[in-house]
Design an enzyme around this catalytic site. Sequence first.
Site, short mmCIF file in Angstrom:
data_model
loop_
_atom_site.label_atom_id
_atom_site.label_comp_id
_atom_site.label_asym_id
_atom_site.label_seq_id
_atom_site.Cartn_x
_atom_site.Cartn_y
_atom_site.Cartn_z
N GLU A 112 0.89 -1.04 0.02
CA GLU A 112 -0.10 -0.09 0.12
C GLU A 112 0.60 1.14 0.12
O GLU A 112 0.44 2.12 -0.62
CB GLU A 112 -1.01 -0.04 1.19
CG GLU A 112 -2.14 -1.07 1.01
CD GLU A 112 -1.79 -2.46 1.51
OE1 GLU A 112 -0.48 -2.60 2.11
OE2 GLU A 112 -2.11 -3.47 1.22
N PHE B 185 -6.66 -0.89 4.68
CA PHE B 185 -5.06 -0.94 4.39
C PHE B 185 -4.70 0.45 3.89
O PHE B 185 -3.55 0.33 3.34
CB PHE B 185 -5.11 -2.00 3.25
CG PHE B 185 -5.71 -3.38 3.63
CD1 PHE B 185 -5.04 -3.81 4.80
CD2 PHE B 185 -6.23 -4.20 2.87
CE1 PHE B 185 -5.67 -5.07 5.39
CE2 PHE B 185 -6.71 -5.38 3.18
CZ PHE B 185 -6.17 -5.92 4.52
#
Lengths: 324, 555
Positions: free
Chosen positions: A58, A83
Amino acid sequence: MNEPVMTDMRSEYSNALIKLGKENPNVVVLGADTTDSLKTSEFGKEFPDRFFNVGIAEANLVTTSAGLAVSGKIPFASTYAIFLPGRAVDQIRNNVAYPSPPGKKGLNVKFVVSHGGLSVGPDGGSHQQIEDIAIMRVIPNFRVFIPADTIAVSKLTSLMATEYGPFYMRMARSKTPLVHTDSQNFETGKGITLRDGSDCTIAACGITVRMALEAAETLQQDGISCRVLDMFSIKPIDNEILEKAARETGCIVTAEEHNIIGGMGSAVAESVSESYPVPIKRIGAQDMFGESARDEEIPLLLEKHGITSFNMVKQVKEIRSKKL
Amino acid sequence: MGLNYYQIKKNVLRARKLVIRGTNTAGSGHPGGSFSMAEILGCLFNKYLKFDPKNPQWEDRDRLVLSKGHAAPGLFSNMAVAGYFPESELDTLRKFGSKLQGHPDLKCPGVEFCGGSLGTGLSYSVGIALAGKIDSKDYHVYTIMGDGESDEGQVWEAAMTAAKYKVDNLTAFLDRNFIQQDSYTEKIMPLDKKLESDNLSEMWKDASRWKTGDKWRAFGWNVIEIDGHRVEQIDSAIAKANATKGVPTIIISRTIKGKSVEHMEDNPAWHGKAPDTDVVPIINMELDSQFMIAPSIIAGDMTNLENEVKRCVSGRADYIHLDVMDGQFVPNKTFDHTKIKELRPLTVIPFDSHLMINDPVKHVRDYIDAGSDIITVHAEVTDASSFGEIHDILKQNQVGVGFAINPDTELPEWFYNFIPSLDQLIVMSVVPGKSGQKYIEETHDKMARLNVILKEHNFSGYIEADGGVNLENIGSVFADGARAFVGGGAIIGQQDVRDAIRDFRNEVLKSRRGLLLDKANELGGTELVKKWIGLHVVGEKKEEIKKIAQERGYL
């Protein structure tokens, strides 16, 4: 109220992206191994050269988007809510929000996440993002949306592509009831009055908007005229519509599937306390985490946190007695 | 096109001085990491980067991403030298209202990346490189990363992404200076092999310890490993990287934190600290006193010059001095450009071609084509017109411009106009023509005279001492002002060229340390001398410098 028409936000987001992709060659889409779930992979099939799946990474998702944006692209980066802001807040702040080319504020990156809030359900508390609004709205230059239905998703996706700057938009995992009409106009920083009323106001966003409309219906039966606002634009918040509601209805209940600390309710309280202070009650996660709930049990999970139309009715009735 | 060696060196020096100026004025900042990447940025700014300071947003420009953002003074200094803003702007570094923020910022036109949070620059560069591919642009992305920030997992996320998407329009540099904020990288989080002792030189002694390249190769990158302070190695690495298609390249550059200022070198304390005002003039003098050792291969086996070049390479010579003699300008004959061309593929070390030939203007192109990096012609066989022609050809081809005077020749007055753009002045200290002669003592006085003239005419090049330089006299020749030293028998004639060069360097270092102590004493007496000595905390330096100070009566 009529039985609601349920539609899927991720499908609508995917359709909106493909439409944008056709209109604007600078639109690019990034994902982090959740592209089938987010349905952004459809964009990838249509425009393989403008679609990047960076894997379960991410931080890299965010910063790569920043590099594309500074080079003139309009990246839409998507994954699950849990996330993104929590995991990559440093990259969101330092690589997207902070860098400001001359005359601009932040880089032109659009984060659109799914699976926001408690209604994620079975995956459990580890996956139920109830802090993202607090995280995102504290970062300068960011604008933060929580759409209530697929009409909002579609229109806000187009809006983000044309308005310069960093955005965060949080969608729900499950299908959501339509609350808007196709003709509804969406503007950054403008709340929407879905139902007028004079005795109190419920300010909602995302899945709580439909609940608020149901609560208002119930309240009307008890002779209480309740205003319902869709506060989809949490940042910037619509100070005008809130001040008006405070003046005209004298009390406000807020409802969201987010921690009551730092979320939409906090934003409303901050605004009203500076313009026209009235009693406010915040409904939302009561500073505690969620837990697993099968799809049919999600209402129970929400009920545990008081996120129901029933509780809205209750809170409206209580807060009316505290009016100044 | 030549290496443009001197232009790069000069601008690297200017940039280093600006780093000192900026951090000193600011009272904080990161000189150490600015100096370790100084030559890398020098090569990029002065040779490879396509940019336009008047149009910083030019869409076809190359992009330079400084991922190790704390080295901002190094970036800003190069931008000032390149003309983005006046050098005086460095005085605003880190101050309220300045576009020169503590870390690079888009507020400053020409800066591509807001650095500061480490480990993110490579992902950002991948984004820029992908955008370039989508738009079929020719621009190249150069990313400077630190070894400390390689601790960040995101670096390796980006490494995988770059390999997956084959971004061959991206070249990364790893500024491998072995030091991060707390201590040596190999103690905090080893990239190579854990360092058990406190002696960083262990890492340099044993190349088998180096594993960083393997890591990047395993991630699918083209890896080039170099000495990150050698302009010619950086140059050659960039050229190779740019020619590599289908994979991204990383140039792992072994560097020295604080490079060029002895007390900052390899010293973790200079990661983020500014120099005090009272030592700034001494530091600037030290920066002005960088030197090069240039073995002359004709002093070796003339029948096997290839082998002599190889000995220079393993001996870590700064240049290779090539004495071209035509049997007319001097009685002897050595070799011509055809030999130089044969030797050229053996090394990237700069070729310092010293043309002791008649009519150099007729032949200079041959020597450029042969691969010379610096070409020196003689005063005795040129005039204003022919030298002007040579000068222009050399500059156009990015070859260093050299001018030589024999022992009994004074610098001709017609030449004064060329002094500001001259790169190298060879002051012959023997009669040219053969090796093995003794240094002519009168040269010391001549150097003193020359220094006056050169200073008056803004000379910014290097004086090269050629002839009879040996371990006994090199210190005094350095003190006279020479900065490049041709070594014949004293280097090439020795069994071990590497030892001989090291001995040469040590003698120069000793002489330089003495001159710096003189400066300290002149500016601040014993107190400043003591302070200066006290700054040298790494290795044996302190004791050695103290000894020199005692010899000079400063303590």
